[in-house]
Design a protein around this motif. Structure first.
Motif, PDB file in Angstrom:
ATOM      1  N   GLY A   1       0.649  -1.229   0.096  1.00 35.80           N
ATOM      2  CA  GLY A   1      -0.273  -0.644   0.245  1.00 35.80           C
ATOM      3  C   GLY A   1       0.628   1.156  -0.174  1.00 35.80           C
ATOM      4  N   ASP A   2       0.084   2.622   0.079  1.00 34.34           N
ATOM      5  CA  ASP A   2       1.080   3.695  -0.062  1.00 34.34           C
ATOM      6  C   ASP A   2       2.036   3.863  -0.965  1.00 34.34           C
ATOM      7  N   LYS A   3       2.231   3.384  -2.683  1.00 35.06           N
ATOM      8  CA  LYS A   3       3.088   2.899  -2.772  1.00 35.06           C
ATOM      9  C   LYS A   3       4.042   4.334  -2.974  1.00 35.06           C
ATOM     10  N   PRO A   4       3.737   5.287  -3.750  1.00 35.14           N
ATOM     11  CA  PRO A   4       4.070   6.525  -3.905  1.00 35.14           C
ATOM     12  C   PRO A   4       4.731   7.308  -2.685  1.00 35.14           C
ATOM     13  N   LEU A   5       4.899   6.359  -1.734  1.00 36.67           N
ATOM     14  CA  LEU A   5       5.500   7.024  -0.630  1.00 36.67           C
ATOM     15  C   LEU A   5       7.154   5.424   0.572  1.00 36.67           C
ATOM     16  N   LYS A   6       6.581   4.454  -0.716  1.00 36.81           N
ATOM     17  CA  LYS A   6       8.048   3.656  -0.318  1.00 36.81           C
ATOM     18  C   LYS A   6       9.329   4.834  -0.274  1.00 36.81           C
ATOM     19  N   THR A   7      10.048   3.569   0.354  1.00 40.87           N
ATOM     20  CA  THR A   7      11.334   4.970   0.304  1.00 40.87           C
ATOM     21  C   THR A   7      12.222   3.739  -0.822  1.00 40.87           C
ATOM     22  N   PHE A   8      12.991   4.883  -1.395  1.00 37.45           N
ATOM     23  CA  PHE A   8      14.279   4.383  -2.311  1.00 37.45           C
ATOM     24  C   PHE A   8      15.517   5.180  -2.045  1.00 37.45           C
TER      25      PHE A   8
ATOM     26  N   ALA B   1       7.693   8.587  -4.796  1.00 37.78           N
ATOM     27  CA  ALA B   1       7.063  10.601  -5.131  1.00 37.78           C
ATOM     28  C   ALA B   1       7.796  11.327  -5.526  1.00 37.78           C
ATOM     29  N   TYR B   2       8.970  11.431  -4.821  1.00 39.78           N
ATOM     30  CA  TYR B   2      10.581  12.265  -4.783  1.00 39.78           C
ATOM     31  C   TYR B   2      11.361  12.086  -5.642  1.00 39.78           C
ATOM     32  N   TRP B   3      11.610  11.299  -6.155  1.00 43.28           N
ATOM     33  CA  TRP B   3      11.716  10.484  -7.313  1.00 43.28           C
ATOM     34  C   TRP B   3      12.105  11.405  -8.681  1.00 43.28           C
ATOM     35  N   VAL B   4      10.550  10.320  -9.085  1.00 41.24           N
ATOM     36  CA  VAL B   4       9.694  10.522  -9.999  1.00 41.24           C
ATOM     37  C   VAL B   4       9.196  12.659 -10.473  1.00 41.24           C
TER      38      VAL B   4
ATOM     39  N   VAL C   1       4.463  14.396   1.852  1.00 40.80           N
ATOM     40  CA  VAL C   1       5.753  13.971   1.871  1.00 40.80           C
ATOM     41  C   VAL C   1       6.451  14.883   0.875  1.00 40.80           C
ATOM     42  N   LEU C   2       6.385  15.571  -0.210  1.00 41.30           N
ATOM     43  CA  LEU C   2       6.828  16.378  -1.376  1.00 41.30           C
ATOM     44  C   LEU C   2       7.680  17.602  -0.472  1.00 41.30           C
ATOM     45  N   GLN C   3       6.437  18.185   0.540  1.00 39.80           N
ATOM     46  CA  GLN C   3       6.551  19.178   1.221  1.00 39.80           C
ATOM     47  C   GLN C   3       7.718  19.098   2.061  1.00 39.80           C
ATOM     48  N   ARG C   4       7.548  17.657   3.055  1.00 35.29           N
ATOM     49  CA  ARG C   4       8.669  17.615   3.669  1.00 35.29           C
ATOM     50  C   ARG C   4      10.495  17.561   3.617  1.00 35.29           C
ATOM     51  N   LEU C   5      10.170  17.277   1.339  1.00 31.82           N
ATOM     52  CA  LEU C   5      11.298  17.462   1.348  1.00 31.82           C
ATOM     53  C   LEU C   5      11.671  18.479   0.344  1.00 31.82           C
ATOM     54  N   ASN C   6      10.705  20.110   1.273  1.00 35.68           N
ATOM     55  CA  ASN C   6      11.132  21.221   0.648  1.00 35.68           C
ATOM     56  C   ASN C   6      10.872  21.715  -0.682  1.00 35.68           C
ATOM     57  N   VAL C   7       9.785  20.341  -1.585  1.00 32.85           N
ATOM     58  CA  VAL C   7       8.916  20.812  -2.860  1.00 32.85           C
ATOM     59  C   VAL C   7       8.020  22.043  -2.600  1.00 32.85           C
TER      60      VAL C   7
ATOM     61  N   LYS D   1       9.847  17.548 -13.794  1.00 35.29           N
ATOM     62  CA  LYS D   1      10.141  17.946 -13.652  1.00 35.29           C
ATOM     63  C   LYS D   1      11.658  18.869 -14.490  1.00 35.29           C
ATOM     64  N   LYS D   2      12.608  18.036 -14.876  1.00 28.55           N
ATOM     65  CA  LYS D   2      13.447  18.087 -15.874  1.00 28.55           C
ATOM     66  C   LYS D   2      12.886  18.656 -16.876  1.00 28.55           C
ATOM     67  N   ILE D   3      11.429  17.692 -17.848  1.00 19.81           N
ATOM     68  CA  ILE D   3      11.582  18.046 -18.748  1.00 19.81           C
ATOM     69  C   ILE D   3      10.871  19.593 -19.277  1.00 19.81           C
ATOM     70  N   ASN D   4      10.608  20.256 -17.934  1.00 15.52           N
ATOM     71  CA  ASN D   4      10.323  21.559 -18.120  1.00 15.52           C
ATOM     72  C   ASN D   4       9.115  21.374 -18.866  1.00 15.52           C
ATOM     73  N   LEU D   5       8.159  20.985 -18.770  1.00 15.18           N
ATOM     74  CA  LEU D   5       7.074  20.742 -18.843  1.00 15.18           C
ATOM     75  C   LEU D   5       5.616  20.715 -17.713  1.00 15.18           C
ATOM     76  N   PRO D   6       4.538  21.237 -17.358  1.00 13.38           N
ATOM     77  CA  PRO D   6       3.356  21.402 -15.616  1.00 13.38           C
ATOM     78  C   PRO D   6       3.740  19.701 -15.412  1.00 13.38           C
ATOM     79  N   VAL D   7       3.923  19.147 -14.354  1.00 11.22           N
ATOM     80  CA  VAL D   7       4.017  18.326 -14.067  1.00 11.22           C
ATOM     81  C   VAL D   7       2.083  17.559 -13.166  1.00 11.22           C
ATOM     82  N   TYR D   8       2.224  16.688 -13.179  1.00 11.62           N
ATOM     83  CA  TYR D   8       0.759  16.548 -12.306  1.00 11.62           C
ATOM     84  C   TYR D   8       0.555  14.679 -11.785  1.00 11.62           C
TER      85      TYR D   8
END
Length: 210
Positions: free
Chosen positions: A16-23, A29-32, A59-65, A37-44
């Motif tokens: 469960g909660d695959k986007p939150l699993k750490t790698f 979610a952070y890595w992907v 979780v992204l906000q905690r990583l300063n996104v 964002k490197k593609i310079n297009l809107p990301v959703y």
């Protein structure tokens, strides 16, 4: 064009909660997201519901996104299982554009490959769904899915007894709407899926060995 990360799956095989699993110490979610964002297009992020969206945003906000860089598209078809529901929700929103879809469990995708997919779609004026294919099966992500797919999915849902993504591909292939790329010419890391905790451990081991 838009870049959309499919993050609405149940993730049962990974607990469960695959986007939150750490790698490598950070959530998938952070890595992907950073690759996208490197593609310079809107990301959703494509998610099933607001609960999933809130967890990913936190979780992204905690990583300063920055919060203003995180956008979500909620699933309009929760009755459908699998990624087809997320894809349909996205292409119905961006009917006049093309979408580069990434999977939340592919943190090793190369931006160069993604830019190549985008360029290829532009060469063909976004006339095709662009996927990669190996000896055994189609690899749906990363892939280009144009907005015109909304109408095709509506027809497919009406005529098909089952709604799997690969049945949709067969339907589109029969209509000549799919361009498949031979994956033997593409770095296999672009298709590496981390579906289980064991997959994550093995990928981390290979990363540290390199």
């Amino acid at each position: 064009m838009k870049v959309v990360v499919l993050a609405g799956g149940k993730g049962e095989r990974i607990g469960g909660d695959k986007p939150l699993k750490t790698f490598l110490g950070k959530p998938l979610a952070y890595w992907v997201f950073n690759i996208a964002k490197k593609i310079n297009l809107p990301v959703y992020f494509s998610v099933k519901n607001t609960d999933q969206a809130q967890k990913i945003a936190e979780v992204l906000q905690r990583l300063n996104v920055p919060l203003q860089t995180i956008d979500f598209i909620l699933d309009k078809h929760p009755e459908l299982e699998g990624p087809i529901s997320g894809i349909w929700s996205v292409v119905s929103k961006f009917k006049n554009e093309a979408i580069l879809f990434l999977a939340i469990d592919q943190p090793l995708v190369e931006p160069e490959f993604l830019n190549w997919l985008i360029s290829l779609s532009e060469v063909f004026c976004h006339s095709f769904v662009i996927l990669s294919k190996g000896e055994d099966k189609i690899k749906p992500f990363p892939g280009i899915y144009p907005g015109w797919l909304n109408e095709e999915i509506e027809i497919f849902i009406k005529i098909s007894p089952k709604y799997s993504l690969f049945r949709l591909f067969n339907y589109l292939i029969d209509k000549g709407r799919v361009l498949t790329l031979e994956d033997s010419y593409i770095n296999p890391r672009n298709f590496l899926n981390l579906n289980t905790l064991e997959d994550i451990k093995e990928a981390e081991k290979c990363f540290y060995l390199r």
